[in-house]
Structure formats: C-alpha cells, structure tokens
Design a protein around this motif. Structure first.
Motif, PDB file in Angstrom:
ATOM      1  N   VAL A 128      25.735  -2.341 -26.552  1.00  0.00           N
ATOM      2  CA  VAL A 128      24.531  -2.385 -25.722  1.00  0.00           C
ATOM      3  C   VAL A 128      24.575  -1.325 -24.628  1.00  0.00           C
ATOM      4  CG1 VAL A 128      23.298  -3.801 -24.037  1.00  0.00           C
ATOM      5  CG2 VAL A 128      24.004  -4.783 -26.210  1.00  0.00           C
ATOM      6  N   ASN A 129      25.762  -1.027 -24.135  1.00  0.00           N
ATOM      7  CA  ASN A 129      25.896  -0.088 -23.023  1.00  0.00           C
ATOM      8  C   ASN A 129      26.151   1.346 -23.469  1.00  0.00           C
ATOM      9  OD1 ASN A 129      25.516  -1.999 -20.929  1.00  0.00           O
ATOM     10  ND2 ASN A 129      27.618  -2.720 -21.194  1.00  0.00           N
ATOM     11  N   THR A 130      26.051   1.619 -24.773  1.00  0.00           N
ATOM     12  CA  THR A 130      26.166   3.008 -25.219  1.00  0.00           C
ATOM     13  C   THR A 130      24.993   3.823 -24.688  1.00  0.00           C
ATOM     14  OG1 THR A 130      24.980   2.479 -27.270  1.00  0.00           O
ATOM     15  CG2 THR A 130      27.405   2.389 -27.323  1.00  0.00           C
ATOM     16  N   ARG A 131      25.159   5.145 -24.662  1.00  0.00           N
ATOM     17  CA  ARG A 131      24.095   6.002 -24.126  1.00  0.00           C
ATOM     18  C   ARG A 131      22.770   5.833 -24.885  1.00  0.00           C
ATOM     19  NH1 ARG A 131      28.339   9.838 -23.143  1.00  0.00           N
ATOM     20  NH2 ARG A 131      28.539  10.271 -20.914  1.00  0.00           N
ATOM     21  N   PRO A 132      22.791   5.805 -26.232  1.00  0.00           N
ATOM     22  CA  PRO A 132      21.509   5.632 -26.930  1.00  0.00           C
ATOM     23  C   PRO A 132      20.810   4.326 -26.587  1.00  0.00           C
ATOM     24  CG  PRO A 132      23.178   6.463 -28.438  1.00  0.00           C
ATOM     25  CD  PRO A 132      23.891   6.093 -27.186  1.00  0.00           C
ATOM     26  N   MET A 133      21.556   3.210 -26.577  1.00  0.00           N
ATOM     27  CA  MET A 133      20.935   1.924 -26.288  1.00  0.00           C
ATOM     28  C   MET A 133      20.443   1.863 -24.845  1.00  0.00           C
ATOM     29  SD  MET A 133      20.737   0.379 -29.045  1.00  0.00           S
ATOM     30  CE  MET A 133      19.924  -0.986 -28.229  1.00  0.00           C
ATOM     31  N   THR A 134      21.212   2.432 -23.925  1.00  0.00           N
ATOM     32  CA  THR A 134      20.784   2.455 -22.524  1.00  0.00           C
ATOM     33  C   THR A 134      19.513   3.275 -22.372  1.00  0.00           C
ATOM     34  OG1 THR A 134      23.071   2.225 -21.766  1.00  0.00           O
ATOM     35  CG2 THR A 134      21.471   3.072 -20.177  1.00  0.00           C
ATOM     36  N   ALA A 135      19.465   4.424 -23.059  1.00  0.00           N
ATOM     37  CA  ALA A 135      18.274   5.268 -22.973  1.00  0.00           C
ATOM     38  C   ALA A 135      17.048   4.568 -23.552  1.00  0.00           C
ATOM     39  CB  ALA A 135      18.520   6.584 -23.712  1.00  0.00           C
ATOM     40  N   ILE A 136      17.236   3.846 -24.670  1.00  0.00           N
ATOM     41  CA  ILE A 136      16.113   3.126 -25.272  1.00  0.00           C
ATOM     42  C   ILE A 136      15.640   2.011 -24.345  1.00  0.00           C
ATOM     43  CG2 ILE A 136      15.417   1.636 -27.181  1.00  0.00           C
ATOM     44  CD1 ILE A 136      17.318   3.236 -28.974  1.00  0.00           C
ATOM     45  N   LYS A 137      16.588   1.209 -23.842  1.00  0.00           N
ATOM     46  CA  LYS A 137      16.213   0.086 -22.970  1.00  0.00           C
ATOM     47  C   LYS A 137      15.491   0.578 -21.720  1.00  0.00           C
ATOM     48  CE  LYS A 137      20.265  -1.705 -22.509  1.00  0.00           C
ATOM     49  NZ  LYS A 137      21.303  -2.586 -21.931  1.00  0.00           N
ATOM     50  N   ASN A 138      16.068   1.592 -21.061  1.00  0.00           N
ATOM     51  CA  ASN A 138      15.454   2.099 -19.832  1.00  0.00           C
ATOM     52  C   ASN A 138      14.177   2.874 -20.125  1.00  0.00           C
ATOM     53  OD1 ASN A 138      17.599   1.005 -18.438  1.00  0.00           O
ATOM     54  ND2 ASN A 138      18.732   2.916 -18.281  1.00  0.00           N
ATOM     55  N   GLY A 139      14.202   3.643 -21.203  1.00  0.00           N
ATOM     56  CA  GLY A 139      13.034   4.455 -21.529  1.00  0.00           C
ATOM     57  C   GLY A 139      11.828   3.639 -21.913  1.00  0.00           C
ATOM     58  N   MET A 140      12.057   2.498 -22.569  1.00  0.00           N
ATOM     59  CA  MET A 140      10.944   1.645 -22.978  1.00  0.00           C
ATOM     60  C   MET A 140      10.310   0.911 -21.807  1.00  0.00           C
ATOM     61  SD  MET A 140      10.339   2.005 -26.196  1.00  0.00           S
ATOM     62  CE  MET A 140       9.263   0.598 -26.411  1.00  0.00           C
ATOM     63  N   LEU A 141      10.954   0.946 -20.647  1.00  0.00           N
ATOM     64  CA  LEU A 141      10.368   0.302 -19.475  1.00  0.00           C
ATOM     65  C   LEU A 141       9.224   1.133 -18.888  1.00  0.00           C
ATOM     66  CD1 LEU A 141      13.572  -0.956 -17.595  1.00  0.00           C
ATOM     67  CD2 LEU A 141      11.964  -2.308 -18.943  1.00  0.00           C
ATOM     68  N   TYR A 142       9.287   2.450 -19.045  1.00  0.00           N
ATOM     69  CA  TYR A 142       8.268   3.312 -18.440  1.00  0.00           C
ATOM     70  C   TYR A 142       6.862   3.055 -18.983  1.00  0.00           C
ATOM     71  CZ  TYR A 142      12.088   5.914 -16.262  1.00  0.00           C
ATOM     72  OH  TYR A 142      13.186   6.261 -15.508  1.00  0.00           O
ATOM     73  N   PRO A 143       6.691   2.821 -20.294  1.00  0.00           N
ATOM     74  CA  PRO A 143       5.327   2.598 -20.791  1.00  0.00           C
ATOM     75  C   PRO A 143       4.747   1.230 -20.444  1.00  0.00           C
ATOM     76  CG  PRO A 143       6.814   3.332 -22.557  1.00  0.00           C
ATOM     77  CD  PRO A 143       7.654   2.946 -21.401  1.00  0.00           C
ATOM     78  N   ILE A 144       5.598   0.263 -20.046  1.00  0.00           N
ATOM     79  CA  ILE A 144       5.126  -1.112 -19.893  1.00  0.00           C
ATOM     80  C   ILE A 144       3.928  -1.240 -18.941  1.00  0.00           C
ATOM     81  CG2 ILE A 144       5.752  -3.419 -19.088  1.00  0.00           C
ATOM     82  CD1 ILE A 144       6.837  -2.705 -21.837  1.00  0.00           C
ATOM     83  N   PRO A 145       3.947  -0.633 -17.732  1.00  0.00           N
ATOM     84  CA  PRO A 145       2.770  -0.790 -16.852  1.00  0.00           C
ATOM     85  C   PRO A 145       1.481  -0.306 -17.505  1.00  0.00           C
ATOM     86  CG  PRO A 145       4.616   0.167 -15.648  1.00  0.00           C
ATOM     87  CD  PRO A 145       4.994   0.174 -17.083  1.00  0.00           C
ATOM     88  N   PHE A 146       1.558   0.788 -18.252  1.00  0.00           N
ATOM     89  CA  PHE A 146       0.362   1.363 -18.867  1.00  0.00           C
ATOM     90  C   PHE A 146      -0.074   0.552 -20.089  1.00  0.00           C
ATOM     91  CE2 PHE A 146       3.185   4.657 -17.111  1.00  0.00           C
ATOM     92  CZ  PHE A 146       2.445   4.962 -15.981  1.00  0.00           C
ATOM     93  N   ILE A 147       0.911  -0.037 -20.778  1.00  0.00           N
ATOM     94  CA  ILE A 147       0.568  -0.939 -21.884  1.00  0.00           C
ATOM     95  C   ILE A 147      -0.169  -2.166 -21.354  1.00  0.00           C
ATOM     96  CG2 ILE A 147       1.545  -2.489 -23.623  1.00  0.00           C
ATOM     97  CD1 ILE A 147       3.740  -0.444 -24.091  1.00  0.00           C
ATOM     98  N   ILE A 148       0.309  -2.702 -20.230  1.00  0.00           N
ATOM     99  CA  ILE A 148      -0.343  -3.872 -19.640  1.00  0.00           C
ATOM    100  C   ILE A 148      -1.768  -3.539 -19.200  1.00  0.00           C
ATOM    101  CG2 ILE A 148      -0.291  -5.460 -17.676  1.00  0.00           C
ATOM    102  CD1 ILE A 148       2.776  -5.369 -17.854  1.00  0.00           C
ATOM    103  N   ILE A 149      -1.932  -2.382 -18.533  1.00  0.00           N
ATOM    104  CA  ILE A 149      -3.274  -1.975 -18.095  1.00  0.00           C
ATOM    105  C   ILE A 149      -4.176  -1.764 -19.308  1.00  0.00           C
ATOM    106  CG2 ILE A 149      -4.594  -0.154 -16.949  1.00  0.00           C
ATOM    107  CD1 ILE A 149      -2.102   0.258 -15.145  1.00  0.00           C
TER     108      ILE A 149
END
Length: 447
Positions: free
Chosen positions: A17-38
């Motif tokens: 879970v803490n590998t660079r790819p998984m961390t990048a996916i988890k953190n990166g997928m947070l950025y679209p959430i506000p715009f998805i909600i709107i």
C-alpha cells in the motif's frame, strides 16, 4: 491470531500500500473528488429524479446548461486523475510537480483517438450511425470512466520517468539569478520532449500497426475484464470483507481498499451513467451491480461495518455508562457515515466479541444487495455520484430511486438485529466492570 496478523499478514499488505505507485494513485485520485462532487450536483439537476421537475427544466432549456457543467467536471474525471497521479508521484519525490502533471495531461491527449466513428442523433440520442465520422476532435468518452485505467498508467509512467530525468540531472540548468518559475519551465523541457516523443511513437505503433489507439486497446483488453472481475464475487468479497478486516486491526481499511478499487468502481459508475442517460439502465444492457455508489450506499453507509445497528443499541439498550455516552456522541457522526468514535471509543478495533457483527454485517448487506439487483428487486445504481457523507435514504434516493432508498432502510434495520446480541453481551461486561469499580470506591452507581 492477533500476533499472526500484525507480524505476518499486515506488514506485506502495508508495504504494498505504501509503495510509490499506490501512494501516487491514492493521493492523485483525491484531486478530482471536489470536481466530481460538483459535477454530480449538476448531473442530478440535469437529470432530476422527479419527472415533472425534470420536464420543466428541459422545457425552459436549463437541462443542457446543467449538462455542460457536468461534462466539464465529472465527465472528465480521468483527465483530472492523470494530472493528480503524475503530480503526486513527482511531488513525493521532492520536485516541483506542476509541469509533470501538465505533461501527463498532454501525453493522455496524444494517446487519445482523434476521430469519432459513431455519431449520435441529437434529436433522438437512442439512435446512432456509423455512416459519418468526425475528425480532429477529442472523444470525451475516453476522458471519463472508459479512460480511467489509461489515466492511471499514464500518470504513473509520466511521474516515474519525469522524476528519473530530474534525479539523473538530465535537464537544462539556468543560473540561480533566474526566477524560479522560469527555471522550472526550462527544467521540464528535456524530460517533456523525451516523454512526448515516446508517447507519439506509441500512438504511431498502435495507429499504423494495429489500426486502433492504446486507450481503446487498454479498455478492451485490460480495463473491461478488470471491471467484470470487480462486478462479481471477487469484487464483492474485496469491498465487503477486506475493509472491515483491516479496520479490526486499526488499519484504515476503507482508505486502502478504496485506493485500489476506487478507479475501477468509478469506471463502473460511469458506465451505468451512460446507460441511465440513454434510458437503457439494466443488467441485460451491461449495467454493473458493483459500483462506487454500491459501496458507498450499502457497504460503508453509516461508516465501515455499517455500525448504525451498534449505535441504536447504545442509545436504546445499553446499561453501561460508557456505551450510553458513546451512543449519544456517535449518533450525529453516524448519520453522515462517520464512525471513528465507535471504532476506537467502544472500541470495535481489536475487540473479538464485536468483530463478528462488524465483519458479518457489511458482508451480509453486500450479498443481499447484490442479489436484490441481480434478481431485479432494486435497479442497478444509476451512476450518480454523491458525497460519501450524504445521509442514508437521501443518498439511496439519488443513486437508485425510491426502491433503493427503501432497501437501505431495510438493510439498516437488519444491522440492529445483527449487532444487538453481541453488543448486549459486551455491554453487560462493561456494566459489571463499572459496578465493581463503583463498589471498590464506595460509590453507588446510577441505575
């Protein structure tokens, strides 16, 4: 068991879970959430669940306007994700990351098809034709759910390769007197040139050699089979059992499993939304049962473990001061799907007695809800995305109509029956401890 889990099972899981790819996916997928909600809000307004209001909004011309806001936000979630994933990777490496995010967007565009071969009749969206083609365009279909896996791959590869160039010092270095923003743009020049050339070569190979594009190939060969896997027993076990199993040991299971499964579940959501807007939302037409909405509205509603049944017991059946007090504190957050006070306050974490209903409840709800959709008792989720803090019943009404809202009520009522005997047993233990402590201190406990 506790020693085995903590020493043998969890370490490799957390390492992954803490590998660079998984961390990048988890953190990166947070950025679209506000715009998805709107975008989801405008989606609901454009497809209002009450038909008379929906007809009125269409009549006065507001529905297409709401749809435009949706098309510029929710509908391009893969494009937003590719920026976030690449940005997160490079940022975590300690470099200025905006250029990497923009580069990932460019690469994603390069790898998209620039011809639309199926044209939809505007007057009747249910009719399509392949007699006409539109060229020199970007098909927004591949910027949404269908392009999600492509976005993950591009974001990771761009983030990794861009960081590699910077680590090796293969950049243009300007004097320290040059402003930082100007220097950063030149720093990105060589990595960007190399990565764009590589993306163009890949586009050419698929276009000339396979007569397709890589995003279409990935969707057909990789993403579609993965989405089908998430939509069956394997997906059901992963989203119902693993999050609460990890939570029992104090690990944020919802975040871990959501980071892995989220992109595919969102893609399932997007597929259902396309069918819903076309008036073809059914399993026969390819609708998915397990989507992000399925997880949010059934599996994690009122919090991981669907702990509303425990909260009801604490409010109505508890005798111990501890559970009575926690019940009053937890009822508010539980309505908005937050249950950390119960997880760590009761506690449920590392509590063998409450582990049984905590794990059993979401599995039971997941299986029953899956069967309910499979046999047509309730419809598939319509693809709408509501914030995870939206209260139950309201969320069910939005994502599935009155039948789904009613099903939520039935499932939440079932949680009371599952939690009650275990919670009562634990409450008696706490109450006896309080009596013993009060007797030892010469205090008469409250009835």
């Amino acid at each position: 068991m506790n020693t085995f889990i903590n020493e043998k099972l969890l370490p490799p899981v957390m390492k992954f879970v803490n590998t660079r790819p998984m961390t990048a996916i988890k953190n990166g997928m947070l950025y679209p959430i506000p715009f998805i909600i709107i975008g989801a809000i405008f989606l609901i307004l454009g497809n209002f669940p009450y038909q008379p209001i929906a007809d009125y909004l269409t009549k006065i011309g507001l529905s297409p306007i709401f749809a435009q806001a949706y098309n510029g936000s929710f509908a391009v979630m893969a494009l937003l994700s590719v920026f976030g994933i690449a940005y997160s990777w490079v940022h975590n490496e300690g470099y200025e990351a905006v250029s990497a995010g923009l580069l990932a967007v460019i690469v994603d565009f390069i790898l998209q098809p620039n011809v639309i071969t199926t044209v939809t009749n505007i007057a009747d969206p249910t009719k399509t034709s392949t007699k006409f083609m539109v060229s020199n365009v970007i098909d927004k279909t591949w910027l949404g759910g269908k392009g999600m896996l492509m976005a993950i791959i591009v974001g990771l590869l761009v983030g990794w390769s861009y960081s590699w160039f910077l680590k090796k010092g293969i950049t243009i270095k300007l004097p320290e007197q040059v402003p930082a923003n100007v220097s950063a743009s030149f720093t990105a020049l060589i990595p960007a040139a190399a990565i764009i050339v590589a993306a163009t070569v890949i586009y050419g190979i698929f276009s000339l050699g396979l007569n397709t594009t890589i995003v279409e190939w990935i969707y057909a060969v990789i993403q579609t089979p993965l989405q089908k896997v998430t939509d069956g027993p394997v997906g059901l076990i992963v989203i119902t059992f693993l999050p609460v199993f990890l939570w029992f040991f104090g690990v944020h299971g919802s975040s871990i499993i959501g980071g892995v499964m989220g992109p595919l579940l969102l893609a399932n959501n997007a597929d259902n939304l396309v069918l819903y807007k076309a008036g073809k939302l059914s399993l026969d037409n390819g609708a998915h049962i397990i989507t992000q909405s399925f997880m949010d509205q059934f599996i994690t509603v009122t919090g991981a473990g669907v702990t509303i049944g425990l909260v009801v017991f604490m409010l109505l059946g508890a005798k111990s001061a501890q559970m009575k007090t926690l019940g009053k504190l937890e009822i508010g957050p539980a309505l908005f799907n937050i249950n950390e006070p119960a997880l760590f306050g009761v506690p449920i974490v590392l509590n063998p007695l409450l582990a049984v209903p905590f794990i059993l409840t979401p599995v039971a709800i997941g299986v029953l809800s899956y069967l309910a959709i499979l046999f047509g008792i309730i419809p598939p989720m319509n693809g709408s995305f509501v914030p995870w803090t939206t209260p139950a019943v309201i969320s069910g009404l939005i994502v599935g109509g009155w039948k789904t809202a009613l099903w939520q009520i039935l499932m939440l009522a079932m949680t009371v029956a599952i939690y009650w005997p275990f919670a009562r047993k634990y409450d008696r233990t706490l109450y006896q401890q309080e009596l013993d402590n009060a007797a030892a201190e010469g205090i008469t406990p409250e009835a």
